[in-house]
Design a protein around this motif. Structure first.
Motif, short mmCIF file in Angstrom:
data_model
loop_
_atom_site.label_atom_id
_atom_site.label_comp_id
_atom_site.label_asym_id
_atom_site.label_seq_id
_atom_site.Cartn_x
_atom_site.Cartn_y
_atom_site.Cartn_z
N GLU A 1 0.82 -1.19 -0.02
CA GLU A 1 -0.03 0.05 0.05
C GLU A 1 0.82 1.28 0.03
O GLU A 1 0.58 2.18 -0.79
CB GLU A 1 -0.97 -0.08 1.17
CG GLU A 1 -2.19 1.04 1.20
CD GLU A 1 -3.07 0.69 0.15
OE1 GLU A 1 -3.62 1.88 -0.37
OE2 GLU A 1 -3.34 -0.31 -0.17
N ALA A 2 1.87 1.11 0.71
CA ALA A 2 2.88 2.28 0.90
C ALA A 2 3.36 2.76 -0.46
O ALA A 2 3.67 3.68 -1.00
CB ALA A 2 3.89 2.20 1.80
N LEU A 3 3.83 1.67 -1.20
CA LEU A 3 4.53 1.64 -2.67
C LEU A 3 3.35 2.47 -3.65
O LEU A 3 3.89 3.31 -4.34
CB LEU A 3 5.30 0.47 -3.14
CG LEU A 3 5.94 0.37 -4.55
CD1 LEU A 3 7.13 1.41 -4.21
CD2 LEU A 3 6.38 -0.76 -4.62
N GLY B 1 2.75 5.99 -2.82
CA GLY B 1 3.83 6.67 -3.34
C GLY B 1 3.97 6.87 -4.88
O GLY B 1 4.19 7.89 -5.11
N LEU B 2 3.88 5.83 -5.50
CA LEU B 2 3.80 6.10 -7.01
C LEU B 2 2.56 6.90 -7.68
O LEU B 2 2.75 7.41 -8.32
CB LEU B 2 3.38 4.58 -7.67
CG LEU B 2 4.90 3.53 -7.56
CD1 LEU B 2 4.58 2.18 -7.94
CD2 LEU B 2 6.13 4.14 -8.15
N MET B 3 1.37 6.77 -6.92
CA MET B 3 0.21 7.52 -7.23
C MET B 3 0.39 9.07 -6.93
O MET B 3 -0.19 9.68 -7.73
CB MET B 3 -1.08 6.82 -6.60
CG MET B 3 -1.47 5.54 -7.09
SD MET B 3 -2.94 4.80 -6.45
CE MET B 3 -4.33 5.80 -7.44
N LYS B 4 1.03 9.21 -5.85
CA LYS B 4 1.24 10.66 -5.48
C LYS B 4 2.25 11.31 -6.26
O LYS B 4 2.21 12.49 -6.66
CB LYS B 4 1.81 10.71 -4.02
CG LYS B 4 0.80 10.40 -2.84
CD LYS B 4 1.45 10.45 -1.51
CE LYS B 4 0.39 10.11 -0.55
NZ LYS B 4 1.11 10.23 0.86
N ALA C 1 -3.38 0.20 6.34
CA ALA C 1 -2.81 1.23 6.08
C ALA C 1 -1.45 1.50 5.65
O ALA C 1 -0.59 0.33 5.86
CB ALA C 1 -2.60 1.91 7.69
N PRO C 2 -0.90 2.21 4.84
CA PRO C 2 0.48 2.44 4.24
C PRO C 2 1.39 2.47 5.20
O PRO C 2 1.38 3.32 6.57
CB PRO C 2 0.58 3.51 3.23
CG PRO C 2 -0.70 4.24 3.72
CD PRO C 2 -1.79 3.37 4.20
N THR C 3 2.49 1.71 5.21
CA THR C 3 3.52 1.94 6.23
C THR C 3 4.92 2.44 5.70
O THR C 3 5.17 3.80 5.28
CB THR C 3 3.96 0.70 6.89
OG1 THR C 3 4.01 -0.26 6.10
CG2 THR C 3 2.77 0.29 7.99
N TRP D 1 9.57 -3.10 -1.85
CA TRP D 1 10.35 -3.11 -2.97
C TRP D 1 11.84 -3.54 -2.75
O TRP D 1 12.55 -4.18 -3.72
CB TRP D 1 10.47 -1.53 -3.46
CG TRP D 1 11.33 -0.35 -2.67
CD1 TRP D 1 10.78 0.48 -1.81
CD2 TRP D 1 12.67 -0.37 -2.38
NE1 TRP D 1 11.81 1.05 -1.24
CE2 TRP D 1 12.83 0.82 -1.55
CE3 TRP D 1 13.93 -1.08 -2.97
CZ2 TRP D 1 14.36 1.02 -1.14
CZ3 TRP D 1 14.99 -0.55 -2.48
CH2 TRP D 1 15.53 0.54 -1.39
N LEU D 2 12.20 -3.58 -1.55
CA LEU D 2 13.62 -4.26 -1.34
C LEU D 2 13.56 -5.55 -1.16
O LEU D 2 14.50 -6.08 -2.00
CB LEU D 2 14.07 -3.76 0.31
CG LEU D 2 15.77 -4.18 0.44
CD1 LEU D 2 16.54 -3.54 -0.57
CD2 LEU D 2 16.04 -3.82 2.18
N PRO D 3 12.68 -6.37 -0.77
CA PRO D 3 12.66 -7.76 -0.80
C PRO D 3 12.23 -8.11 -2.22
O PRO D 3 13.02 -9.33 -2.77
CB PRO D 3 11.51 -8.38 -0.04
CG PRO D 3 11.46 -7.21 0.95
CD PRO D 3 11.90 -5.98 0.34
#
Length: 410
Positions: A43-45, A48-51, A189-191, A197-199
């Motif tokens: 959700e966080a990634l 971020g991409l959408m923002k 909720a995004p964290t 992305w790292l894994p």
């Protein structure tokens, strides 16, 4: 006796270390996906991409997994899973069906692997071609690119679908019930985007690195199944360290969610296991050898490429494996090319493309099953919605191979 033999054949699936590694990989990827999803990393990634406006429209959201699938051409399973995990939440956010996502990643990963042969596909094809005494076996394999009509048509179809947003057949109504399900799902909720992305990056880089290692420095000679298994284990280790240090889950939550993710994969892995057993049984019965003998009955150089494409497609459809099809068909195609004076790259491309075509239509293909898993959609729904695209591409390819056979015979 037949039933007992079927049981022994199923147990024999694990005689192959490659099969065992792929099945174990599919279970472990469930744990990694659950960790990335439930921690709020996905959700966080996506947020971020959408923002940043990078995936602010349905077209851009669909383009992301298509580009990822195109770029990761070295290993098909890594391509499917990486682009699928990335695309799930993007497609949900823009109201695009998971079936469309499965089509995009499935119709990108295998065709690009069969075109840009700097991977295990190329190494395998080269090994099958070398015994026939060509002056430049590498040139024969590399020369398949402009002749691999099905792969080129399929990739063009994917990007046309992405940019136009147009679909046809069952894909038009796919995912109508999914919208209701998405609304009912508990929003996470995004964290921290790094939880995803790292894994994911470690899994991709690790698989490629291990392929070079197992190949003695030559990535083309590496073991794909061994590399993806080691890659997912390394990615899980990195994800566990990140999640524990970031206290993303309460005590015991990491193990609980990991096993829950594995349990989600059990139905899909069961289908994959049974499909491998069925494919092995068909190969023992000589299904592929029988079908390939049909191609040898046609002596006209004009129809040979088209016939090889169709027979390779039917063989891959019935056995669920393009690589197994290549092992059967290429030893037949190469002597035919030499005897009839047909460009070897043309007949090799027909077999390579036919194998991918059959895979795309087959409900027991491992890549089709993994594409469903990666996209998070029902497997039969994926086969049902993708098949019209595959049949249209295959039909056009047959016509193009007939024209090509006519041109090279003049």
């Amino acid at each position: 006796m037949g039933a007992l033999g079927a049981i022994d054949r199923a147990v024999g699936v694990f005689d192959s270390t490659g099969n065992t590694r792929v099945l174990l990989f599919c279970l472990l990827i469930g744990a990694l996906i659950a960790w990335m999803r439930d921690s709020g990393g996905v959700e966080a990634l996506v947020s971020g991409l959408m923002k940043r406006g990078l995936v602010s429209t349905p077209r851009r959201a669909a383009l992301a997994p298509a580009l990822a699938g195109t770029a990761i051409f070295v290993e098909t399973n890594v391509s499917l899973l990486s682009s699928g995990v990335l695309g799930q939440r993007l497609f949900d956010a823009h109201g695009l069906s998971r079936e469309r996502l499965a089509y995009i990643i499935d119709s990108t990963s295998a065709p690009i692997s069969a075109l840009i042969l700097l991977n295990g596909w190329g190494a395998y094809a080269l090994g099958l071609v070398e015994p026939y005494g060509f002056e430049s076996p590498i040139g024969v394999v590399a020369g398949t690119i402009p002749w691999n009509f099905y792969a080129l048509i399929t990739l063009a179809g994917v990007y046309f679908t992405v940019f136009s947003g147009r679909v046809f057949g069952p894909m038009k109504t796919a995912g109508l019930n999914r919208e209701v399900l998405v609304e009912d799902e508990e929003l996470i909720a995004p964290t921290r985007a790094i939880y995803m992305w790292l894994p994911l990056l470690v899994m991709i880089a690790g698989a490629l690195g291990f392929m070079a290692w197992t190949g003695g420095g030559n990535i083309l000679a590496g073991s794909g199944s061994q590399s993806i298994l080691w890659g997912i284990c390394l990615a899980m280790l990195v994800a566990a360290v990140l999640l524990i240090s970031g206290k993303a889950f309460p005590k015991g939550g990491l193990q609980e969610r990991g096993f829950a993710g594995i349990s989600e994969m059990v139905p899909v892995v069961a289908i994959l296991f049974l499909s491998i057993a069925l494919g092995d049984s068909l190969r023992v019965l000589g299904t592929g050898a029988f079908l390939s003998s049909v191609a040898a009955q046609f002596v006209s150089p004009i129809v040979i490429p088209a016939v090889l494409f169709v027979v390779a497609g039917v063989t891959a459809f019935m056995t669920g494996t393009s690589w197994g099809t290549y092992g059967i068909m290429i030893p037949i195609a190469m002597p035919l090319a030499l005897a009839l004076g047909i460009p070897p790259s043309l007949v090799l491309a027909a077999v390579l493309g036919g194998g991918v075509f059959g895979d795309h239509c087959s409900p027991i293909s491992d890549t089709t099953i993994i594409a469903s898993l990666a996209a998070g959609c029902d497997h039969i729904d994926h086969v049902r919605t993708q098949m019209p695209y595959a049949l249209v591409g295959g039909g056009i390819a047959v016509v193009m191979y007939l024209v090509a056979g006519l041109v090279v015979s003049l």
